[in-house]
Design an enzyme around this catalytic site. Structure first.
Site, mmCIF file in Angstrom:
data_model
loop_
_atom_site.group_PDB
_atom_site.id
_atom_site.type_symbol
_atom_site.label_atom_id
_atom_site.label_comp_id
_atom_site.label_asym_id
_atom_site.label_seq_id
_atom_site.Cartn_x
_atom_site.Cartn_y
_atom_site.Cartn_z
ATOM 1 N N ASP A 39 0.816 -1.220 0.000
ATOM 2 C CA ASP A 39 0.000 0.000 0.000
ATOM 3 C C ASP A 39 0.852 1.274 0.000
ATOM 4 O OD1 ASP A 39 0.994 -0.284 2.508
ATOM 5 O OD2 ASP A 39 -0.892 0.061 3.568
ATOM 6 N N HIS A 243 24.425 4.130 -17.848
ATOM 7 C CA HIS A 243 23.286 4.421 -16.962
ATOM 8 C C HIS A 243 23.430 3.728 -15.613
ATOM 9 C CE1 HIS A 243 20.424 5.912 -20.372
ATOM 10 N NE2 HIS A 243 21.331 6.793 -20.017
ATOM 11 N N ASP A 260 26.029 12.198 -13.038
ATOM 12 C CA ASP A 260 25.028 12.666 -13.999
ATOM 13 C C ASP A 260 23.740 12.803 -13.214
ATOM 14 O OD1 ASP A 260 23.113 12.990 -15.984
ATOM 15 O OD2 ASP A 260 23.963 11.471 -17.316
ATOM 16 N N ASP A 271 19.761 18.543 -16.429
ATOM 17 C CA ASP A 271 20.493 17.302 -16.721
ATOM 18 C C ASP A 271 21.975 17.659 -16.867
ATOM 19 O OD1 ASP A 271 21.314 14.823 -17.598
ATOM 20 O OD2 ASP A 271 20.200 14.867 -19.482
ATOM 21 N N HIS A 350 27.399 7.000 -27.609
ATOM 22 C CA HIS A 350 26.069 7.621 -27.552
ATOM 23 C C HIS A 350 26.091 8.936 -28.315
ATOM 24 C CE1 HIS A 350 27.470 10.537 -24.538
ATOM 25 N NE2 HIS A 350 28.017 9.539 -23.852
ATOM 26 N N HIS A 354 20.164 15.456 -26.456
ATOM 27 C CA HIS A 354 18.733 15.176 -26.678
ATOM 28 C C HIS A 354 17.964 16.431 -26.328
ATOM 29 C CE1 HIS A 354 18.709 14.743 -22.269
ATOM 30 N NE2 HIS A 354 19.802 14.019 -22.420
ATOM 31 N N HIS A 361 14.478 13.342 -21.412
ATOM 32 C CA HIS A 361 14.625 13.088 -22.854
ATOM 33 C C HIS A 361 13.316 13.596 -23.453
ATOM 34 C CE1 HIS A 361 17.585 9.633 -21.802
ATOM 35 N NE2 HIS A 361 18.135 10.815 -21.675
ATOM 36 N N GLU A 384 26.393 16.623 -24.403
ATOM 37 C CA GLU A 384 26.980 15.685 -23.443
ATOM 38 C C GLU A 384 27.909 14.647 -24.063
ATOM 39 O OE1 GLU A 384 24.219 12.726 -21.866
ATOM 40 O OE2 GLU A 384 22.577 13.834 -22.750
ATOM 41 N N TYR A 388 34.631 6.692 -22.916
ATOM 42 C CA TYR A 388 34.586 5.617 -21.914
ATOM 43 C C TYR A 388 35.550 4.527 -22.363
ATOM 44 C CZ TYR A 388 30.300 8.276 -21.641
ATOM 45 O OH TYR A 388 29.399 9.311 -21.593
ATOM 46 N N ARG A 406 32.293 12.030 -18.898
ATOM 47 C CA ARG A 406 31.224 12.698 -19.646
ATOM 48 C C ARG A 406 31.096 14.099 -19.061
ATOM 49 N NH1 ARG A 406 27.669 9.099 -19.450
ATOM 50 N NH2 ARG A 406 26.257 9.669 -17.757
ATOM 51 N N GLU A 408 28.309 17.251 -19.355
ATOM 52 C CA GLU A 408 26.977 17.542 -19.914
ATOM 53 C C GLU A 408 26.440 18.867 -19.408
ATOM 54 O OE1 GLU A 408 23.908 14.729 -18.739
ATOM 55 O OE2 GLU A 408 22.693 15.334 -20.462
HETATM 56 N N1 GLY Z 1 20.776 11.449 -17.640
HETATM 57 C C1 GLY Z 1 20.456 10.834 -18.843
HETATM 58 C C2 GLY Z 1 21.062 11.529 -19.953
HETATM 59 O O1 GLY Z 1 22.011 12.254 -19.766
HETATM 60 O O2 GLY Z 1 20.623 11.466 -21.052
HETATM 61 MN MN MN Z 2 22.517 13.284 -18.038
HETATM 62 MN MN MN Z 3 21.322 13.946 -20.970
#
Ligand code: GLY
Ligand code: MN
Ligand code: MN
Length: 444
Positions: A39, A243, A260, A271, A350, A354, A361, A384, A388, A406, A408
């Site tokens: 619950d 991730h 991140d 982000d 990647h 985005h 996203h 970003e 890696y 990374r 971003e």
């Molecule tokens: N935090 C997810 C991305 O950077 O797209």
């Molecule tokens: Mn991110």
């Molecule tokens: Mn991002």
């Protein structure tokens, strides 16, 4: 608290209705409450489309937009006031509040929707809805349509077209207004502060979750209800897991930590990613990779402006990263050929960003008519790039393995180019080392 003003929700509904075909109706449900276990409920987060058109924060509600309806174009079905339930779960707007505080022209109890909604749909040619994204609601919609069909012999006219709402609504959401940019700046400011706090707290021997706690502290202190997505706090080899969310490893002397994370303000996301050495000093290899990622991000910023297309920023990062990897001896060969064969993807797998908005996203098409979308003022996006180097990559010298970086930031396209919303967090090697050194002096 900075938030979207009420008048803006009204403008959005009018703008959507102005784009709908004549004699149509739009119907959108609120997000359902998600059960966490038994619950216990997850913290409630309104559906982004629903929020965009109403600002109404409650579950068990349905927006109905009926352009040209004499008794009001904006109808909201929502929960009734209920002193007993409100004692346990908190206040409800009720129908009066829906009209008074949320600008509905007309409001009905959600429990009456089966009786009332078929009558509102009847006689309309088209129904706009988020078809396919909520199967249970789609089923209800068909039931309401069938109620009308069952009365066809009495002259009732069911709609004969169903239209996906997404095209209109998601295109609107892609262009951020001045009020939206203001809210996004605030989310960015708080998230920037959170990254600074985590940098200052960073010490060998702490855990990844220790730094996550520093982020959460700043998010909540700034008024954010929650992070915009699960925070990634990835130290050492974990930084090579894109991730990663376990966030429970020990921070080791000599390792990098990649964070991140961003908070959400009034349902708008930020982000940010920063990567720094746990002990405050970059090793030569870490510095080389870091500065390469940073240079690629700067090259990307230069490609974000009206009339440049969506992919130009990504292409700039690929160019800089591939050339840099060759220079460092991590890739061998001709840069153009390595780009054509996508050899860089071993290290940079990647995309450079985005759309960003109510969803991290965010919605909005990346291509139009088969071509990359051309950037326009008000579009918000992340930049970003990352490198890696897998801890298991036997093709590269050992000293490089397990380094993941990374960087971003969030930007909004302006007339001149772009505004960086998240510039408040230090980014150069010198700035990061100085900030961390100062934090150590203060702590000792
Ligand atoms: N935090 C997810 C991305 O950077 O797209
Ligand atoms: Mn991110
Ligand atoms: Mn991002």
């Amino acid at each position: 608290m900075i938030h979207i003003p009420k008048a803006e929700y009204s403008r959005r509904r009018k703008a959507l209705m102005a784009q709908m075909e004549p004699n149509s109706i739009a119907i959108l449900p609120a997000a359902a409450v998600a059960i966490r276990n038994r619950d216990v409920e997850h913290v409630y987060r309104q559906d982004s489309d629903f929020q965009y058109l109403s600002g109404f924060p409650e579950p068990q509600a349905v927006i109905v937009l009926i352009p040209g309806r004499e008794h009001g174009e904006y109808v909201l079905f929502c929960r009734e006031r209920n002193p007993e339930r409100e004692l346990w779960d908190g206040l409800r707007a009720g129908q009066e509040g829906a009209i008074r505080d949320y600008g509905a022209d007309d409001a009905f109890p959600i429990t009456d929707i089966d009786d009332i909604l078929p009558g509102l749909i009847e006689g309309r040619d088209r129904v706009y809805s988020a078809m396919g994204s909520n199967p249970e609601f789609d089923r209800h919609l068909m039931e309401w349509i069938n109620v009308i069909r069952s009365k066809a012999h009495l002259g009732a006219q069911p709609p004969n077209e169903f239209v996906a709402l997404d095209h209109l609504l998601h295109d609107m959401r892609l262009y951020k207004s001045a009020a939206e940019v203001k809210v996004m700046r605030e989310a960015a400011r708080i998230s920037a502060q959170a990254h600074i706090r985590a940098m200052q707290a960073s010490r060998p021997g702490l855990h990844e979750f220790s730094l996550e706690a520093e982020l959460d502290y700043e998010f909540r202190k700034g008024g954010a209800k929650m992070p915009a997505y699960g925070s990634i706090v990835a130290a050492g080899r974990n930084s090579c897991i894109l991730h990663y969310q376990q966030n429970d490893a020990v921070l080791k002397d000599g390792d990098l930590v990649l964070i991140d994370a961003g908070c959400e303000i009034d349902c708008y996301a930020s982000d940010i990613t920063r990567t720094w050495p746990v002990n405050g000093r970059f090793s030569p290899e870490q510095k080389a990779i870091y500065e390469l990622v940073l240079a690629s991000q700067e090259a990307a910023f230069a490609q974000i402006a009206p009339n440049k297309h969506w992919n130009q920023a990504h292409e700039a990062t690929v160019q800089v990263i591939t050339a840099g990897l060759v220079r460092l001896g991590l890739l061998e060969g001709d840069v153009d050929q390595l780009i054509a064969s996508e050899a860089y993807k071993t290290f940079y797998m990647h995309r450079a960003g985005h759309w960003l908005g109510m969803d991290v996203h965010d919605v909005g098409e990346y291509r139009v008519g088969g071509e990359w979308r051309v950037l326009e003022v008000g579009m918000a996006l992340t930049v970003e790039p990352g490198i890696y180097i897998s801890p298991d990559n036997q093709q590269v010298a050992k000293k490089w393995r397990g380094i993941g970086v990374r960087i971003e930031d969030d930007v909004v396209v302006t007339k001149q180019g772009c505004e960086i919303l998240t510039g408040g967090v230090p980014k150069s090697v010198a700035e990061i080392e100085a900030l961390m050194a100062a934090a150590r002096v203060q702590a000792s």
